[in-house]
Design a protein around this motif. Structure first.
Motif, PDB file in Angstrom:
ATOM      1  N   THR A   1      -0.515   6.797   2.851  1.00 37.12           N
ATOM      2  CA  THR A   1       0.726   7.390   3.341  1.00 37.12           C
ATOM      3  C   THR A   1       1.328   6.453   4.389  1.00 37.12           C
ATOM      4  O   THR A   1       0.609   5.664   5.021  1.00 37.12           O
ATOM      5  N   PRO A   2       2.631   6.541   4.606  1.00 38.14           N
ATOM      6  CA  PRO A   2       3.261   5.602   5.537  1.00 38.14           C
ATOM      7  C   PRO A   2       2.639   5.597   6.931  1.00 38.14           C
ATOM      8  O   PRO A   2       2.380   4.532   7.495  1.00 38.14           O
ATOM      9  N   ARG A   3       2.390   6.759   7.527  1.00 44.55           N
ATOM     10  CA  ARG A   3       1.869   6.796   8.890  1.00 44.55           C
ATOM     11  C   ARG A   3       0.429   6.314   8.961  1.00 44.55           C
ATOM     12  O   ARG A   3       0.037   5.623   9.904  1.00 44.55           O
TER      13      ARG A   3
ATOM     14  N   GLY B   1      -0.719   3.076  11.084  1.00 45.71           N
ATOM     15  CA  GLY B   1      -1.819   3.153  12.033  1.00 45.71           C
ATOM     16  C   GLY B   1      -2.891   2.122  11.731  1.00 45.71           C
ATOM     17  O   GLY B   1      -3.410   1.455  12.636  1.00 45.71           O
ATOM     18  N   LEU B   2      -3.222   1.975  10.437  1.00 41.40           N
ATOM     19  CA  LEU B   2      -4.203   0.971  10.024  1.00 41.40           C
ATOM     20  C   LEU B   2      -3.727  -0.431  10.375  1.00 41.40           C
ATOM     21  O   LEU B   2      -4.492  -1.267  10.880  1.00 41.40           O
TER      22      LEU B   2
ATOM     23  N   GLN C   1      -7.194  -0.971  -2.093  1.00 40.92           N
ATOM     24  CA  GLN C   1      -6.072  -1.395  -1.264  1.00 40.92           C
ATOM     25  C   GLN C   1      -6.244  -1.033   0.202  1.00 40.92           C
ATOM     26  O   GLN C   1      -5.639  -1.666   1.071  1.00 40.92           O
ATOM     27  N   THR C   2      -7.025  -0.029   0.492  1.00 41.24           N
ATOM     28  CA  THR C   2      -7.291   0.288   1.889  1.00 41.24           C
ATOM     29  C   THR C   2      -7.960  -0.904   2.572  1.00 41.24           C
ATOM     30  O   THR C   2      -7.599  -1.292   3.691  1.00 41.24           O
TER      31      THR C   2
ATOM     32  N   SER D   1       0.825  -1.219   0.000  1.00 41.62           N
ATOM     33  CA  SER D   1       0.000   0.000   0.000  1.00 41.62           C
ATOM     34  C   SER D   1       0.852   1.260   0.000  1.00 41.62           C
ATOM     35  O   SER D   1       0.503   2.255  -0.641  1.00 41.62           O
ATOM     36  N   VAL D   2       1.974   1.225   0.719  1.00 45.53           N
ATOM     37  CA  VAL D   2       2.867   2.386   0.747  1.00 45.53           C
ATOM     38  C   VAL D   2       3.574   2.559  -0.591  1.00 45.53           C
ATOM     39  O   VAL D   2       3.679   3.665  -1.127  1.00 45.53           O
ATOM     40  N   SER D   3       4.061   1.461  -1.155  1.00 42.32           N
ATOM     41  CA  SER D   3       4.824   1.555  -2.409  1.00 42.32           C
ATOM     42  C   SER D   3       3.962   1.988  -3.588  1.00 42.32           C
ATOM     43  O   SER D   3       4.450   2.617  -4.522  1.00 42.32           O
TER      44      SER D   3
END
Length: 335
Positions: free
Chosen positions: A41-43, A47-48, A178-179, A34-36
């Motif tokens: 976002t990374p944070r 958190g998720l 993707q979330t 998901s980050v790539s």
């Protein structure tokens, strides 16, 4: 305090420390794709993943019982707690070594290897090799094969279903998807990995004489294990995130969604149906490889993949060896 209570507290302490290292070591399992792909976002992704790990831990009782009662038979008395203490320290050490080099090895197999290594040196300890083969080694071989195959097939299905779609719109849609897939992956990770720590804590309580059941998991064990895994996950494991998210293949949102969906499905099936403790690392990494192979075989950076597979192979014996040395050092403290 009695020697038994001190020993039990020491084991619980290192078990929760392992849980924390497991969180930041394996944070990549849930969020790297998901980050790539910039879906999250990374944070926000961390958190998720932390919340998902916390929730998933409450559904991992079956895996915890397998870890606590199905892999080794410990010697009696305080000495048995020394075996568990050394085994968990061996797993922590291997987690830190592989994290330093950015290798997504299995925290699960590091823990199993550590327990087996320390048990082999103890007087009266018995390794249940039949269960090790059935519940650890067989899934270690099968889960990557299943992850790679299903990742390849699901990505082929996505490519066929959306073959006439516009790439820009597809990427936006799959970023939203993707979330959900990242959340599902992080819940599956909690089912598997927090459960392993719960199994160790229950093992310590039982062998120390503080509860009569080998399989009962007190409520506070759920909450503390889940919390430590969530805190470790939120701390992040950026070295491994870079390896999974960028170095194996160049991921787009559709590929990230496919890999996470397959990996989470495999984790759920094993945790809820088979009660088998499998590696989240093996599962997501192989799914990423399978997804990447739909582009062309050369799209997968097989040299990186080879290093990862090598780390998989040596994790169990390496953690066992570290635990053996550790047990020799700490055994006098648990006499």
């Amino acid at each position: 305090m009695t020697p038994e209570l001190i020993a039990v507290l020491a084991v619980i302490g290192v078990a929760l420390a392992f849980d924390y290292t497991n969180g930041f070591h394996d944070a990549a399992n849930a969020i790297a794709t998901s980050v790539s792909t910039r879906a999250l976002t990374p944070r926000i992704a961390l958190g998720l993943a932390a919340v998902g790990n916390f929730v998933g831990a409450h559904f991992g009782a079956g895996v915890a019982k397998t870890v606590g009662d199905g892999l080794v038979t410990l010697p009696t008395g305080v000495n048995s707690l020394g075996v568990v203490f050394a085994g968990v320290l061996g797993a922590i050490a291997w987690n830190l070594i592989t994290w330093y080099f950015g290798l997504p090895s299995s925290s699960s197999h590091a823990l199993f290897g550590g327990l087996v290594g320390a048990t082999l040196l103890s007087t009266g300890g018995i390794v249940q090799w039949g269960n090790i083969g059935e519940k650890v080694l067989l899934p270690m071989v099968l889960s990557p094969i299943v992850g790679l195959t299903l990742g390849y097939l699901l990505m082929l299905a996505i490519l066929w279903l959306f073959r006439k779609g516009q790439p820009g719109k597809l990427n936006r849609g799959f970023r939203w998807a993707q979330t959900a897939s990242a959340a599902a992956m992080s819940v599956g990770h909690g089912m598997q990995d927090a459960a392993k720590t719960m199994g160790i804590v229950v093992l310590a309580l039982y062998t120390g004489g503080f509860q009569e059941s080998k399989t009962h998991i007190p409520g506070w064990v759920f909450w503390t294990s889940a919390t430590m895994l969530a805190l470790g996950t939120y701390a992040g494991g950026w070295r491994i995130i870079r390896t999974l998210g960028r170095k194996i293949i160049d991921l787009g949102p559709p590929e990230g969604f496919a890999a996470e969906t397959v990996a989470s499905a495999v984790l759920y099936f094993n945790a809820l149906v088979l009660k088998a403790p499998i590696s989240t690392t093996h599962t997501i990494t192989s799914a990423i490889m399978g997804v990447g192979a739909t582009k062309r075989l050369s799209a997968v950076r097989w040299n990186v993949a080879g290093n990862i597979v090598l780390a998989w192979i040596i994790t169990f014996p390496a953690a066992a060896l570290i635990a053996c040395v550790t047990y020799l050092l700490v055994r006098p403290l648990f006499g």
